[in-house]
Design a protein around this motif. Structure first.
Motif, mmCIF file in Angstrom:
data_model
loop_
_atom_site.group_PDB
_atom_site.id
_atom_site.type_symbol
_atom_site.label_atom_id
_atom_site.label_comp_id
_atom_site.label_asym_id
_atom_site.label_seq_id
_atom_site.Cartn_x
_atom_site.Cartn_y
_atom_site.Cartn_z
ATOM 1 N N GLU A 133 -8.448 0.971 5.460
ATOM 2 C CA GLU A 133 -9.055 2.134 6.114
ATOM 3 C C GLU A 133 -7.990 3.152 6.513
ATOM 4 N N ARG A 134 -6.803 2.695 6.852
ATOM 5 C CA ARG A 134 -5.727 3.638 7.186
ATOM 6 C C ARG A 134 -5.382 4.505 5.970
ATOM 7 N N VAL A 135 -5.447 3.918 4.781
ATOM 8 C CA VAL A 135 -5.217 4.706 3.562
ATOM 9 C C VAL A 135 -6.356 5.705 3.392
ATOM 10 N N GLY A 136 -7.590 5.221 3.461
ATOM 11 C CA GLY A 136 -8.753 6.106 3.314
ATOM 12 C C GLY A 136 -10.036 5.313 3.212
ATOM 13 N N THR A 137 -11.135 5.915 3.664
ATOM 14 C CA THR A 137 -12.431 5.246 3.680
ATOM 15 C C THR A 137 -12.926 4.920 2.278
ATOM 16 N N GLY A 138 -12.424 5.619 1.271
ATOM 17 C CA GLY A 138 -12.850 5.376 -0.100
ATOM 18 C C GLY A 138 -12.534 3.981 -0.611
ATOM 19 N N LEU A 139 -11.689 3.236 0.107
ATOM 20 C CA LEU A 139 -11.362 1.867 -0.290
ATOM 21 C C LEU A 139 -12.347 0.852 0.288
ATOM 22 N N VAL A 140 -13.442 1.350 0.852
ATOM 23 C CA VAL A 140 -14.447 0.480 1.467
ATOM 24 C C VAL A 140 -15.035 -0.529 0.483
ATOM 25 N N GLY A 141 -15.041 -0.202 -0.800
ATOM 26 C CA GLY A 141 -15.603 -1.109 -1.799
ATOM 27 C C GLY A 141 -14.860 -2.426 -1.899
ATOM 28 N N ILE A 142 -13.580 -2.421 -1.536
ATOM 29 C CA ILE A 142 -12.803 -3.662 -1.579
ATOM 30 C C ILE A 142 -13.211 -4.575 -0.425
ATOM 31 N N GLY A 143 -13.422 -3.986 0.757
ATOM 32 C CA GLY A 143 -13.922 -4.772 1.881
ATOM 33 C C GLY A 143 -15.303 -5.334 1.593
ATOM 34 N N LEU A 177 0.824 -1.215 0.000
ATOM 35 C CA LEU A 177 0.000 0.000 0.000
ATOM 36 C C LEU A 177 0.860 1.268 0.000
ATOM 37 N N ASP A 178 2.015 1.212 0.652
ATOM 38 C CA ASP A 178 2.934 2.355 0.641
ATOM 39 C C ASP A 178 3.368 2.690 -0.783
ATOM 40 N N LYS A 179 3.433 1.662 -1.609
ATOM 41 C CA LYS A 179 3.919 1.833 -2.979
ATOM 42 C C LYS A 179 2.791 2.177 -3.955
ATOM 43 N N VAL A 180 1.629 1.510 -3.819
ATOM 44 C CA VAL A 180 0.617 1.629 -4.875
ATOM 45 C C VAL A 180 -0.686 2.306 -4.446
ATOM 46 N N ALA A 181 -0.829 2.675 -3.166
ATOM 47 C CA ALA A 181 -2.079 3.309 -2.725
ATOM 48 C C ALA A 181 -1.856 4.699 -2.137
ATOM 49 N N TYR A 182 -1.045 4.808 -1.082
ATOM 50 C CA TYR A 182 -0.864 6.101 -0.418
ATOM 51 C C TYR A 182 -0.453 7.228 -1.369
ATOM 52 N N PRO A 183 0.499 6.994 -2.298
ATOM 53 C CA PRO A 183 0.928 8.112 -3.163
ATOM 54 C C PRO A 183 -0.151 8.597 -4.125
ATOM 55 N N PHE A 184 -1.170 7.764 -4.376
ATOM 56 C CA PHE A 184 -2.158 8.090 -5.406
ATOM 57 C C PHE A 184 -3.548 8.384 -4.849
ATOM 58 N N TYR A 185 -3.717 8.226 -3.533
ATOM 59 C CA TYR A 185 -5.065 8.291 -2.973
ATOM 60 C C TYR A 185 -5.743 9.635 -3.210
#
Length: 381
Positions: free
Chosen positions: A78-88, A21-29
């Motif tokens: 969720e630490r990245v952001g609530t917008g990823l709720v669709g994956i859960g 996630l450090d590589k492919v999520a946080y930088p683009f969120y």
């Protein structure tokens, strides 16, 4: 923080996921927030690394691991952001319907692509005129020969724009008494004739998660796409809402922990009247109150997850956790924004996004008022 239900292999998995996630999520969120969409390529990368549906059987592409791995995925997303709720929702809410109630043929057809991210799933319960009152849904499915003919509308559907496979709650027997015995579940695929998507809904928060209206106009669905038995849809929904509410509680807890962490960092670095604002008694008391609520929430949540992993009935307690932890998160968001002062109202500070994102958790998966009704009923009131 130590979770009693997690072992060494879970923590190794968490480290791997965080690195990913450090590589492919946080930088683009933030870019995803602006674009109002999580790219499908992110889903596919999650699938490549084994972060989609890890608990399903290996023969369908999963890892066959315990649900503790899914807890970690939900926490770290969720630490990245609530917008990823669709994956859960895909991993822990929609796909479990297929694994629990699907035929061998249905599992072989749908599950492998769910684990790779090639197939994104959704579940369609809510209608413009029916939210928590699922027995009164108006979407109908009439069997004609080899197909069901579906008519109706759904709204507020998570993953609504991108979904390829949608479990739709509909009335196969509109005259059933009681009404809930007429509800069935149909799996409707992206290219079904008569299926279209309405508006991509413009929400207050959770911007990068796609939410949409779905429209069915004489939509033809093969009868083989019936999930489970006709008339048992309401029963299936009630059985699976337990885990859905637990997923919401986990996300709310993590949001609270994250908001407190960023606020402690902020009040230590911000100065007023010649000293750090963390030294003011009001700040200390507010932080102390929030930290206590959050710590107590975590203890309750961890015991609940352990019970769920052990197959216990947690309907009453998960209803308590869902309403209480989302309620705490809303209060924490307000207090943390206040402690940020004017900067808390600026978009470049994460607390502003968290403040927008958290209120919906008290609404979806059954409103907090419905949670209190369930608790009261189960207490014999």
């Amino acid at each position: 923080m130590s979770h009693p239900y997690l072992k060494e292999e879970h923590e190794i998995f968490r480290k791997s996921l965080r690195k990913f996630l450090d590589k492919v999520a946080y930088p683009f969120y933030e870019q995803w927030e602006e674009e109002r969409m999580i790219p499908r390529s992110f889903w596919e990368k999650m699938g490549e690394q084994g972060f989609l549906c890890p608990d399903i059987d290996e023969k369908y592409g999963g890892s066959g691991v315990d649900w503790g791995f899914s807890v970690i995925i939900n926490e770290e997303l969720e630490r990245v952001g609530t917008g990823l709720v669709g994956i859960g929702l895909h991993n822990d809410i929609v796909v479990p319907y297929i694994t629990a109630y699907g035929t061998d043929e249905q599992k072989e057809k749908w599950l492998p692509r769910c684990t790779t991210g090639e197939t994104i799933t959704a579940i369609a319960m809510t209608e413009p005129g029916a939210g928590s009152d699922l027995a009164n849904i108006q979407t109908t499915a009439r069997l004609e020969g080899d197909h069901y003919i579906v008519n109706g509308q759904k709204t507020f559907i998570t993953n609504g724009i991108q979904s390829d496979l949608i479990i739709v709650a509909c009335k196969t027997n509109p005259n059933a008494v009681p009404k809930h015995k007429g509800v069935s579940l149909l799996v409707i695929e992206r290219d079904a004739p008569g299926f279209s998507r309405g508006r991509k809904l413009n929400k207050v928060g959770v911007h990068c998660q796609d939410t949409a209206e779905l429209i069915f106009e004489d939509c033809k669905v093969p009868k083989e796409n019936l999930l489970g038995e006709e008339g048992k849809g309401f029963q299936y929904l009630m059985e699976k809402l337990q885990q859905e509410r637990l997923v919401v509680a986990i996300a709310a807890q993590i949001a609270s922990e994250e908001m407190l962490r960023m606020t402690i960092d902020y009040v230590k670095s911000r100065e007023a009247f010649g000293k750090s604002i963390s030294q003011f008694q009001n700040t200390q008391f507010k932080i102390a109150e929030m930290a206590t609520d959050i710590e107590m929430g975590r203890a309750f949540l961890d015991s609940l997850i352990a019970d769920h992993l052990n197959g216990k009935n947690i309907v009453t307690k998960v209803s308590m956790a869902k309403w209480k932890l989302t309620d705490i998160a809303k209060k924490v968001a307000g207090e943390c924004m206040q402690l940020h002062g004017g900067y808390g109202y600026m978009e470049e500070y994460e607390i502003a996004r968290r403040y927008r994102d958290i209120p919906v958790a008290a609404i979806y998966a059954g409103t907090n008022e419905i949670m209190k009704s369930i608790i009261a009923k189960n207490l014999g009131l």
